[in-house]
Design a protein around this motif. Structure first.
Motif, PDB file in Angstrom:
ATOM      1  N   ILE B 180      77.855 -71.636   3.763  1.00 20.86           N
ATOM      2  CA  ILE B 180      77.748 -70.354   4.806  1.00 20.86           C
ATOM      3  C   ILE B 180      78.361 -70.964   5.963  1.00 20.86           C
ATOM      4  CG2 ILE B 180      76.183 -68.801   5.926  1.00 20.86           C
ATOM      5  CD1 ILE B 180      74.296 -69.179   3.552  1.00 20.86           C
ATOM      6  N   GLY B 181      78.282 -71.986   6.366  1.00 21.42           N
ATOM      7  CA  GLY B 181      78.995 -72.632   7.695  1.00 21.42           C
ATOM      8  C   GLY B 181      80.401 -72.473   7.618  1.00 21.42           C
ATOM      9  N   THR B 182      81.005 -72.620   6.547  1.00 22.63           N
ATOM     10  CA  THR B 182      82.626 -72.509   6.400  1.00 22.63           C
ATOM     11  C   THR B 182      83.071 -71.311   6.233  1.00 22.63           C
ATOM     12  OG1 THR B 182      82.608 -72.485   3.862  1.00 22.63           O
ATOM     13  CG2 THR B 182      82.425 -74.633   4.760  1.00 22.63           C
ATOM     14  N   ILE B 183      82.326 -70.197   6.218  1.00 17.34           N
ATOM     15  CA  ILE B 183      82.751 -68.863   6.244  1.00 17.34           C
ATOM     16  C   ILE B 183      83.241 -68.681   7.449  1.00 17.34           C
ATOM     17  CG2 ILE B 183      81.951 -66.584   6.033  1.00 17.34           C
ATOM     18  CD1 ILE B 183      79.985 -67.089   3.927  1.00 17.34           C
ATOM     19  N   GLY B 184      84.409 -67.955   7.748  1.00 15.65           N
ATOM     20  CA  GLY B 184      85.220 -67.394   9.020  1.00 15.65           C
ATOM     21  C   GLY B 184      86.479 -68.496   9.365  1.00 15.65           C
ATOM     22  N   LEU B 185      86.776 -68.385  10.502  1.00 19.57           N
ATOM     23  CA  LEU B 185      88.127 -68.981  10.778  1.00 19.57           C
ATOM     24  C   LEU B 185      87.856 -70.416  10.795  1.00 19.57           C
ATOM     25  CD1 LEU B 185      89.358 -66.766  13.838  1.00 19.57           C
ATOM     26  CD2 LEU B 185      90.170 -66.945  11.150  1.00 19.57           C
ATOM     27  N   ASP B 186      88.672 -71.284  10.228  1.00 18.27           N
ATOM     28  CA  ASP B 186      88.705 -72.612  10.191  1.00 18.27           C
ATOM     29  C   ASP B 186      88.776 -73.242  11.531  1.00 18.27           C
ATOM     30  OD1 ASP B 186      89.588 -75.440   8.833  1.00 18.27           O
ATOM     31  OD2 ASP B 186      91.044 -75.343  10.253  1.00 18.27           O
ATOM     32  N   PRO B 187      87.878 -73.970  12.135  1.00 18.14           N
ATOM     33  CA  PRO B 187      87.798 -74.387  13.427  1.00 18.14           C
ATOM     34  C   PRO B 187      88.964 -75.409  14.005  1.00 18.14           C
ATOM     35  CG  PRO B 187      86.391 -75.930  12.009  1.00 18.14           C
ATOM     36  CD  PRO B 187      86.931 -74.911  11.189  1.00 18.14           C
ATOM     37  N   MET B 188      89.860 -75.792  13.187  1.00 25.46           N
ATOM     38  CA  MET B 188      90.936 -76.527  13.606  1.00 25.46           C
ATOM     39  C   MET B 188      92.319 -75.829  13.533  1.00 25.46           C
ATOM     40  SD  MET B 188      89.637 -79.820  14.217  1.00 25.46           S
ATOM     41  CE  MET B 188      90.684 -81.108  13.951  1.00 25.46           C
ATOM     42  N   VAL B 189      92.481 -75.311  12.523  1.00 29.10           N
ATOM     43  CA  VAL B 189      93.785 -74.402  12.476  1.00 29.10           C
ATOM     44  C   VAL B 189      93.665 -72.858  12.297  1.00 29.10           C
ATOM     45  CG1 VAL B 189      94.696 -76.378  11.187  1.00 29.10           C
ATOM     46  CG2 VAL B 189      93.682 -74.878   9.848  1.00 29.10           C
ATOM     47  N   GLY B 190      92.447 -72.446  12.492  1.00 30.72           N
ATOM     48  CA  GLY B 190      92.309 -70.947  12.619  1.00 30.72           C
ATOM     49  C   GLY B 190      92.515 -70.063  11.391  1.00 30.72           C
ATOM     50  N   LEU B 191      92.653 -70.825  10.268  1.00 31.68           N
ATOM     51  CA  LEU B 191      92.762 -69.978   8.980  1.00 31.68           C
ATOM     52  C   LEU B 191      91.585 -69.425   8.468  1.00 31.68           C
ATOM     53  CD1 LEU B 191      94.919 -69.981   6.430  1.00 31.68           C
ATOM     54  CD2 LEU B 191      93.476 -71.659   5.482  1.00 31.68           C
ATOM     55  N   PRO B 192      91.436 -68.170   8.025  1.00 28.75           N
ATOM     56  CA  PRO B 192      90.316 -67.671   7.594  1.00 28.75           C
ATOM     57  C   PRO B 192      89.892 -67.951   6.314  1.00 28.75           C
ATOM     58  CG  PRO B 192      91.969 -65.824   7.605  1.00 28.75           C
ATOM     59  CD  PRO B 192      92.798 -67.244   8.242  1.00 28.75           C
ATOM     60  N   ARG B 193      88.604 -68.499   6.085  1.00 32.10           N
ATOM     61  CA  ARG B 193      88.251 -68.830   4.920  1.00 32.10           C
ATOM     62  C   ARG B 193      86.880 -68.163   4.194  1.00 32.10           C
ATOM     63  NH1 ARG B 193      87.229 -75.452   6.396  1.00 32.10           N
ATOM     64  NH2 ARG B 193      85.808 -74.412   7.680  1.00 32.10           N
ATOM     65  N   PHE B 194      86.889 -67.839   3.029  1.00 30.16           N
ATOM     66  CA  PHE B 194      85.779 -67.238   2.189  1.00 30.16           C
ATOM     67  C   PHE B 194      85.351 -65.868   3.153  1.00 30.16           C
ATOM     68  CE2 PHE B 194      85.203 -71.822   1.625  1.00 30.16           C
ATOM     69  CZ  PHE B 194      85.550 -72.037   0.198  1.00 30.16           C
ATOM     70  N   ASP B 195      86.306 -65.194   3.589  1.00 27.66           N
ATOM     71  CA  ASP B 195      86.104 -63.896   4.009  1.00 27.66           C
ATOM     72  C   ASP B 195      86.314 -62.623   3.356  1.00 27.66           C
ATOM     73  OD1 ASP B 195      88.819 -64.427   3.590  1.00 27.66           O
ATOM     74  OD2 ASP B 195      89.443 -63.027   5.360  1.00 27.66           O
ATOM     75  N   PHE B 196      86.485 -62.937   1.859  1.00 26.15           N
ATOM     76  CA  PHE B 196      86.453 -61.999   0.878  1.00 26.15           C
ATOM     77  C   PHE B 196      87.155 -60.540   1.116  1.00 26.15           C
ATOM     78  CE2 PHE B 196      82.544 -64.680   0.383  1.00 26.15           C
ATOM     79  CZ  PHE B 196      82.887 -65.464  -0.752  1.00 26.15           C
ATOM     80  N   GLY B 197      88.144 -60.899   2.008  1.00 23.71           N
ATOM     81  CA  GLY B 197      88.978 -59.821   2.373  1.00 23.71           C
ATOM     82  C   GLY B 197      88.349 -58.904   3.690  1.00 23.71           C
ATOM     83  N   GLU B 198      87.387 -59.327   4.228  1.00 22.97           N
ATOM     84  CA  GLU B 198      86.398 -58.641   5.183  1.00 22.97           C
ATOM     85  C   GLU B 198      86.632 -59.033   6.290  1.00 22.97           C
ATOM     86  OE1 GLU B 198      84.630 -56.113   7.002  1.00 22.97           O
ATOM     87  OE2 GLU B 198      84.046 -55.810   4.813  1.00 22.97           O
ATOM     88  N   VAL B 199      87.438 -58.424   7.359  1.00 24.63           N
ATOM     89  CA  VAL B 199      87.624 -58.885   8.656  1.00 24.63           C
ATOM     90  C   VAL B 199      86.444 -59.278   9.479  1.00 24.63           C
ATOM     91  CG1 VAL B 199      88.904 -58.118  10.890  1.00 24.63           C
ATOM     92  CG2 VAL B 199      89.581 -57.231   8.733  1.00 24.63           C
ATOM     93  N   ARG B 200      85.195 -58.723   9.065  1.00 21.48           N
ATOM     94  CA  ARG B 200      83.911 -58.701   9.818  1.00 21.48           C
ATOM     95  C   ARG B 200      83.373 -60.081   9.745  1.00 21.48           C
ATOM     96  NH1 ARG B 200      81.447 -52.705   8.537  1.00 21.48           N
ATOM     97  NH2 ARG B 200      82.521 -53.246   6.640  1.00 21.48           N
ATOM     98  N   LEU B 201      83.968 -60.785   8.629  1.00 22.38           N
ATOM     99  CA  LEU B 201      83.402 -62.028   8.429  1.00 22.38           C
ATOM    100  C   LEU B 201      84.387 -63.224   9.065  1.00 22.38           C
ATOM    101  CD1 LEU B 201      82.561 -61.743   4.699  1.00 22.38           C
ATOM    102  CD2 LEU B 201      80.927 -62.105   6.576  1.00 22.38           C
ATOM    103  N   PHE B 202      85.395 -62.924   9.825  1.00 20.89           N
ATOM    104  CA  PHE B 202      86.166 -63.852  10.536  1.00 20.89           C
ATOM    105  C   PHE B 202      85.421 -64.639  11.526  1.00 20.89           C
ATOM    106  CE2 PHE B 202      90.929 -62.137  10.239  1.00 20.89           C
ATOM    107  CZ  PHE B 202      90.745 -62.210   8.749  1.00 20.89           C
ATOM    108  N   ASP B 203      84.362 -64.278  12.119  1.00 19.74           N
ATOM    109  CA  ASP B 203      83.364 -64.851  13.105  1.00 19.74           C
ATOM    110  C   ASP B 203      82.503 -65.698  12.452  1.00 19.74           C
ATOM    111  OD1 ASP B 203      85.237 -64.167  15.094  1.00 19.74           O
ATOM    112  OD2 ASP B 203      84.092 -62.544  15.573  1.00 19.74           O
ATOM    113  N   GLY B 204      82.480 -65.617  10.988  1.00 15.41           N
ATOM    114  CA  GLY B 204      81.224 -66.283  10.312  1.00 15.41           C
ATOM    115  C   GLY B 204      80.101 -65.115  10.107  1.00 15.41           C
TER     116      GLY B 204
END
Lengths: 148, 508
Positions: B180-204
């Motif tokens: 769950i902690g990895t959901i959202g933008l990658d802290p180093m390179v800003g790549l969205p991870r595990f967002d399942f195509g949902e923009v509202r998950l970009f911030d985790g």
């Protein structure tokens, strides 16, 4: 009574599959760039851990067939009904607003948790209306949150 | 050390501002009721109020959440004594003698003693918190990124003690939290991870969604609707609820030992208030001149665990404030609150946010003192509250949850997420999956990932860098011992059990 074993097997399977998905997806993000870890480095390890421990638990539950006990059917129904009531609140809020939608939500939850006779339902209804007013004051007025 | 007391004096002045005072009072009263109401404990209470509290100013928010925590410790004794139902796990030992006293017509004596014990335990805990927190934080300042990364790994290894009976399930819970902690933008390179195509998950996923679902909703789901129905012999006259000063003074020894045991057990991550109450009760019984009275309505049997659980609440805060390690479910939720208002608990908090820390500590002193008066005044109301049925209570609490979660980001999507986490929390509770490791993984995972990746980037991918620092090496060795010891003990216990069996058969 519903045996908990099937729930445990199901949850282990879901977590196990989630672990495998993490490994696959993590590899897609890139495990390493040169000699330093990339965006997929952490997810791959987490996925591996999740898949490993889920598989171990799955096997353990299969071996210990009656160890987990059971849960009352009514309790599971209650969880389902409260969740449904909340889903109803989420859907209704878009059309009638959160404050109005919160009243039937609270009455439904009161009934799910045991308000069956007319007197109890009347009491829950009064609580629901009073609470909606308090929610308006706290969230709408004091915290100035734009409620739907 | 003297500097700590000087800073505390300044903190007390700052905590006397009307806004903070109001937050303390509101939090303490809500905590009292949460502790007294059947079906809700301190963790659930702090989790439920988290989304509401963070809407206020940062200091007031944490002062209020802290007050809910220690207020619930006071209130938990009410249901334990009057109903024989512990409001939370840490009040379990209070039931043994407290409920017997109530049934013997000494409800007031037991309740009065529990208030005095809570205050004394809380005060001793606070004095020790003031004395130790800065010392530990100052020592931890020597920690660089490598040492902090090792400390995070150590914190995550605490699942072996926080994880309950089944280590395997604790690890699953931990890894689910890390996911769950990895959901959202990658802290180093800003790549969205595990967002399942949902923009509202970009911030985790917001921490309070997890906390409210796992601790708040799940606890209500598992509460039987029959709880709170009064029995004939559980009704009390107001006069019976007034405190007995003489009886309280006679328990000075148990109050002291319970407070000290509670604090030091509370510091140990994973041990928590419940273990502290059990140990202090056992100690009080063992050192008593009349151990036979324990279990049959002994005043000392209320004094020791009540002092211990309040003292443990403050002991528990030392690793959270000084090292950034939450040692229990409630402190994990509190730590989530600190993160939500933009503060990173740990040694640097005492350097960069010194005024905030000491104001919060000051608010604890004020709240602890205020709770004595509030509890005495509200005892008759609290006694009535112990009989509130879930059908009247839970609709209001669930509505607060829904509005509180919506209020964080004005998003119904997050309310929908809470529903899911509520069901997950219920399943985890029923299947004996501990929720604390999940919260721990979610909070510490992103910090750990940043630490590992930054260190490896700086060392050009050389993993050996983690073993070159003596402090990090010691921490990692302790981590290995912590992780391996449960398996070793389990195997050893299994072998001893196997060796005992033939002997038992012979005797049989």
């Amino acid at each position: 009574m519903i045996p908990l074993r099937s729930f445990d097997l199901g949850l282990s399977a879901i977590f196990g599959l989630l672990g495998l998905y993490m490994i696959w997806q993590g590899s897609g993000y890139g495990y390493q760039e040169g000699s330093v870890p990339s965006a997929g480095f952490f997810p791959v390890w987490i996925g591996a851990g999740l898949a490993l421990f889920s598989a171990l638990n799955f096997l353990k539950v299969i071996r210990q067939s009656d160890f987990l006990g059971s849960v009352e059917r009514m309790e599971v129904v209650r969880v389902g009904l409260v969740s449904l009531a909340l889903v109803g609140f989420v859907l209704l809020s878009d059309f009638i607003g959160m404050l109005v939608a919160s009243v039937p939500l609270m009455i439904a939850i009161g009934c799910i948790f045991g308000a069956r006779d007319a007197r109890s339902i009347a009491a829950v209804s009064a609580i629901a209306v009073g609470m909606a007013f308090i929610l308006y004051l706290v969230f709408g007025v004091v915290l100035a949150i734009p409620l739907l | 050390m003297l500097e700590s007391w000087h800073l505390l004096a300044e903190g007390l002045v700052a905590a006397s501002q009307p806004s903070v005072l109001a937050a303390i009072m509101v939090g303490a009263i809500i905590g009292l009721f949460i502790g007294a109401l059947p079906g809700l404990g301190p963790t659930a209470g702090v989790a439920i109020l988290l989304p509401v509290a963070v809407s206020f100013d940062g200091t007031a928010a944490i002062a209020a959440l802290g007050a809910v925590y220690y207020g619930a410790q006071y209130g938990g004794a009410v249901t334990a004594i009057l109903l024989g139902i512990p409001g939370d796990a840490s009040a379990t030992m209070t039931v043994i003698d407290g409920h017997k006293l109530a049934r013997n017509g000494k409800a007031g004596a037991a309740l009065g003693l529990s208030i005095a014990a809570s205050f004394i335990g809380g005060l001793i805990g606070l004095i020790l918190l003031t004395a130790f927190a800065t010392t530990i934080a100052q020592a931890a300042i020597a920690f660089g990124p490598i040492e902090m990364t090792a400390l995070m790994i150590f914190s995550l290894s605490l699942v072996s003690v926080l994880g309950g009976r089944d280590l395997n399930k604790a690890m699953m819970s931990l890894f689910a939290g890390l996911f769950i902690g990895t959901i959202g933008l990658d802290p180093m390179v800003g790549l969205p991870r595990f967002d399942f195509g949902e923009v509202r998950l970009f911030d985790g996923i917001e921490f309070s969604i997890i906390a409210v679902g796992l601790f708040g909703l799940a606890e209500m789901y598992a509460t039987p609707p029959s709880i709170g129905k009064p029995e004939e012999n559980n009704r009390f006259r107001f006069r019976e609820l007034l405190p007995d000063v003489r009886g309280t003074l006679q328990c000075w020894r148990e109050l002291g030992s319970g407070s000290l045991i509670g604090f030091f057990i509370g510091i140990l991550p994973g041990a928590g208030a419940t273990a502290a109450t059990m140990i202090s009760y056992a100690f009080a019984k063992r050192t008593s001149k009349h151990p036979e009275r324990f279990g049959n309505g002994a005043m000392e049997g209320v004094a020791a665990p009540e002092a211990a659980n309040n003292s443990a609440a403050y002991g528990n805060m030392i690793p959270m404030f000084a090292l950034g390690i939450p040692g229990s479910g409630t402190t994990a939720v509190l730590m989530g609150g600190l993160l939500m208002i933009g503060l990173q608990p740990g040694p640097m908090l005492f350097q960069t946010q010194s005024e905030f820390v000491w104001t919060i500590f000051g608010s604890f002193y004020i709240g602890n003192l205020a709770l004595v008066a509030i509890t005495i005044v509200l005892t008759p109301v609290l006694a009535t509250c112990a009989f509130v049925r879930p059908s009247y209570l839970f609709p209001a609490v669930i509505a607060i949850i829904a509005f509180g979660i919506f209020g964080i980001n004005n998003s119904m999507f997050e309310v929908a997420l809470v529903i899911g986490f509520g069901v997950l929390g219920y399943l985890m509770m029923k299947l004996d999956y501990p929720p604390v490791p999940l919260v721990l993984g979610m909070i510490l995972g992103p910090i750990l990932e940043r630490g590992i990746r930054r260190t490896l980037v700086a060392s050009d991918g050389d993993v050996a860098v983690f073993f070159q620092s003596p402090i990090a090496l010691v921490i990692l060795l302790i981590t290995v011992v912590l992780l391996v010891s449960p398996w070793l003990f389990k195997n050893r216990a299994g072998k001893e059990h196997q060796m005992d069996e033939p002997q038992a058969k012979k005797i049989g």
